[in-house]
Structures are given as C-alpha cells and as structure tokens.
Design an enzyme around this catalytic site. Structure first.
Site, mmCIF file in Angstrom:
data_model
loop_
_atom_site.group_PDB
_atom_site.id
_atom_site.type_symbol
_atom_site.label_atom_id
_atom_site.label_comp_id
_atom_site.label_asym_id
_atom_site.label_seq_id
_atom_site.Cartn_x
_atom_site.Cartn_y
_atom_site.Cartn_z
ATOM 1 N N ASP A 46 35.463 2.914 38.418
ATOM 2 C CA ASP A 46 36.133 4.199 38.200
ATOM 3 C C ASP A 46 37.100 4.086 37.012
ATOM 4 O O ASP A 46 37.691 5.078 36.592
ATOM 5 C CB ASP A 46 36.821 4.711 39.477
ATOM 6 C CG ASP A 46 37.893 3.771 40.002
ATOM 7 O OD1 ASP A 46 38.050 2.660 39.458
ATOM 8 O OD2 ASP A 46 38.582 4.137 40.980
ATOM 9 N N SER A 47 37.194 2.886 36.430
ATOM 10 C CA SER A 47 37.913 2.723 35.152
ATOM 11 C C SER A 47 37.303 3.631 34.087
ATOM 12 O O SER A 47 37.923 3.895 33.058
ATOM 13 C CB SER A 47 37.852 1.265 34.686
ATOM 14 O OG SER A 47 36.520 0.788 34.704
ATOM 15 N N LYS A 115 31.784 -0.308 45.850
ATOM 16 C CA LYS A 115 33.037 -1.076 45.902
ATOM 17 C C LYS A 115 34.145 -0.117 46.302
ATOM 18 O O LYS A 115 34.152 1.033 45.843
ATOM 19 C CB LYS A 115 33.343 -1.709 44.535
ATOM 20 C CG LYS A 115 34.706 -2.399 44.493
ATOM 21 C CD LYS A 115 34.857 -3.300 43.286
ATOM 22 C CE LYS A 115 35.273 -2.603 42.027
ATOM 23 N NZ LYS A 115 36.563 -1.873 42.094
ATOM 24 N N GLU A 184 42.166 -8.755 41.925
ATOM 25 C CA GLU A 184 42.701 -8.302 40.625
ATOM 26 C C GLU A 184 44.180 -8.634 40.485
ATOM 27 O O GLU A 184 44.992 -8.317 41.371
ATOM 28 C CB GLU A 184 42.486 -6.782 40.460
ATOM 29 C CG GLU A 184 43.057 -6.262 39.143
ATOM 30 C CD GLU A 184 42.529 -4.920 38.680
ATOM 31 O OE1 GLU A 184 41.597 -4.377 39.308
ATOM 32 O OE2 GLU A 184 43.052 -4.422 37.662
HETATM 33 O O1 KIV Z 1 37.114 0.222 37.876
HETATM 34 C C1 KIV Z 1 36.897 -0.923 37.447
HETATM 35 O O2 KIV Z 1 36.432 -1.129 36.332
HETATM 36 C C2 KIV Z 1 37.248 -2.041 38.329
HETATM 37 C C3 KIV Z 1 37.292 -3.410 37.714
HETATM 38 C C4 KIV Z 1 38.524 -3.533 36.932
HETATM 39 C C5 KIV Z 1 37.157 -4.460 38.724
HETATM 40 O O3 KIV Z 1 37.508 -1.843 39.468
#
Ligand code: KIV
Length: 303
Positions: A46-47, A115, A184
């Site tokens: 979700d980044s 995730k 993280e």
């Molecule tokens: O959203 C994302 O890209 C993540 C990674 C930083 C693990 O959760």
C-alpha cells in the site's frame, strides 16, 4: 529460471538458511523486470499510495486501488510469489470484512497471499483467513498504517517492554498461521532474535541482516522517490535522474525540431504523394475563389 515459487519453497528456504528476496511492484513493466531478475516475492504494497499516487500516507489507499494494481502486477509474473497489501480499515473492522476484502485481492487481483499490519490483536483475524484458505503475511514493528499512533516513522522495539511485545506479537502471528512476517524498522539484534524464535520466514526492512529475507520499496532502491529516503534504503540506481535527463533531452529535441527525424517518420509512395499534391493545388484554387466571393459578399453587407 525455476518453477513458480510457492509457500512450500519459501518455508524450505528458511529451513535451509537460504535468503529470500522481496521487492514492491505496482505495475506490469516493473513486475516483469523483477520476475525476470529472479526476485522471489513481489509485494503490491500500500506504499503505492505514497510513491505512485503522491499521497502523504498510506491511509487513503482503497481495496479497489489495490485490486487494480495487483491485476497489473499479476500479468507480469511467471515465477515470483505475489503478495498484496490489505489497506487501512479493510481488515480491522470485522473478520467478515477482512475475508471479503482478502478474497477480492486473491480472486480479482490474482494475488497468492495478502499482507496485513498488526501484532497479537490481529491473530484471530489471521486465523480465520488462514482457515478459509487465504495465505497471510504479517507485518509488525513500524506499521505505516498506524504512523500517527506510533508518533511518526520511528524505529520500534527499543525498550525492553517494546522488544518483548514484538517478540510476543511474532509468536502470536506464527501460531495464528501466518506464513511469514515482515519486520519493519526494528533493531537488528531484536530482528535476529525474533527470526530464531519462530519457524516461519521473517522478511526485514530496516531490521538488519539477521532476517530470513529482505524487502525494500522498489522506488526507493531505484532513486525514483525523493520525498524522503529512510536510512535503511540502499540506492542501487538513479533512475529518477536518468528519467529527468531523458525528458529534458526530448523537450529540447521537440523545441529544436530535431525530433522526429526521418528515421521516426513514415514516407508516402511518390505516385500517391504527387497526385495528392495536384489535388491539393486544385482544391487550393477552389478555396481561393470561394474566399474571394465571400470577401465580396461581406463587403456588400457592410455597405
Ligand atoms: O507497503 C509496503 O510497501 C510495505 C513494505 C514497506 C514492506 O509494506
């Protein structure tokens, strides 16, 4: 390159002590390149809200956005294991909601697993998802969806209580059936201790070299996201600078008529071109006559 990566392969990697590589992708071309490079796991994180959509946090990211980006990434993958992030409030309200949204990421998006962020309190939800056959990766430590509650993007687990809580969270997620956990922004020693204390693979981001695998946001690694670069990011390329230089060169070529050149243009057969020119001359004369007549009529009206 080998066959498609499965949960079984990932678990076997941990047991054999072989490291797992994971990177984010949000679109088809990036997924294709990561897959061809032999990256084991691809995360539609979700980044994407921040690095692709320009948002300040990941909170406004929706399930619809995640489904659409996951579909694009899926089309580029033959080997890697595809994980899609459950966005903020898509799994916290009720298990039923979590199931519906996770099912969309798998059935519509084509993800192999989802995730979600959170420790022990998310264990019941993870257990229910796993029971209906949805593979779940946990995510603890700095969980960006709780960035306000955590007081900003800060390293986690630096006090004895906080470290013990993370260890307990990791065990709870393992017991609930998570197939892996992202750690993280936690101290390297703590990440190593967690990795040794659980039997499923840990994937670190800012968590030192003692994890079973590593993940980074691809835009950070490529130098494509300049708003901030966390200390744990290693820049492997300066793609942002290369793109900027290409765009400026294109702009200059357009302004100076250097682009397009003959090699980028299509030619017409001579005979067709000649007859088109004579047609154009004839119609040019007809137009000239017509506009003379119009001028005459307009002058008449003025009088
Ligand atoms: O959203 C994302 O890209 C993540 C990674 C930083 C693990 O959760």
């Amino acid at each position: 390159m080998g066959d498609k990566i499965t949960l079984h392969n990932l678990q076997a990697r941990k047991e054999r002590g072989e490291k797992i590589s994971m990177l984010t992708a949000y679109d088809y071309p990036t997924a294709l390149l990561l897959d061809q490079a032999g990256i084991d796991m691809i995360l539609v994180g979700d980044s994407l809200g921040m690095v692709v959509h320009g948002l300040d946090t990941t909170l406004p990211v929706t399930v619809d956005m995640m489904v659409m980006h996951t579909q694009a990434v899926r089309r580029g993958i033959k080997h890697a294991f595809l994980v899609s992030d459950m966005p903020f409030m898509s799994y916290q309200i009720s298990t039923e909601k979590a199931m519906r949204n996770a099912a969309r990421l798998l059935a519509e998006g084509g993800a192999d697993a989802v995730k979600l962020e959170g420790g022990r309190h998310m264990a019941p939800t993870i257990r229910d998802l796993v029971e209906v056959g949805i593979a779940v990766q946990g995510h603890i430590g700095l969980t960006p969806q709780s960035v306000s509650a955590l007081g900003g993007f800060k390293t986690q687990g630096r006090t004895i209580d906080a470290a013990q809580k993370l260890l307990d969270d990791a065990r709870a997620l393992e017991e609930a059936g998570a197939f892996s956990i992202v750690l993280e922004a936690i101290p390297a020693q703590l990440a190593e201790l967690i990795t040794q204390s659980i039997s499923i693979p840990t994937i670190g981001i800012g968590a030192g070299a003692g994890c079973d695998g590593q993940v980074l946001v691809t835009h950070d690694l490529l130098g494509l996201f300049d708003r901030f670069t966390p200390k744990f990011v290693k820049r492997y390329a300066e793609i942002g600078k290369a793109m900027q230089a290409a765009f400026e060169a294109y702009r200059d070529d357009v302004q100076s008529s250097t682009f397009p050149g003959e090699e980028h243009s299509f030619a017409m057969p001579d005979a067709v071109w000649e007859s088109l020119q004579s047609e154009a001359d004839a119609s040019g004369n007809r137009h000239a006559n017509l506009s003379q007549q119009r001028e005459y009529v307009d002058k008449e009206k003025i009088r």
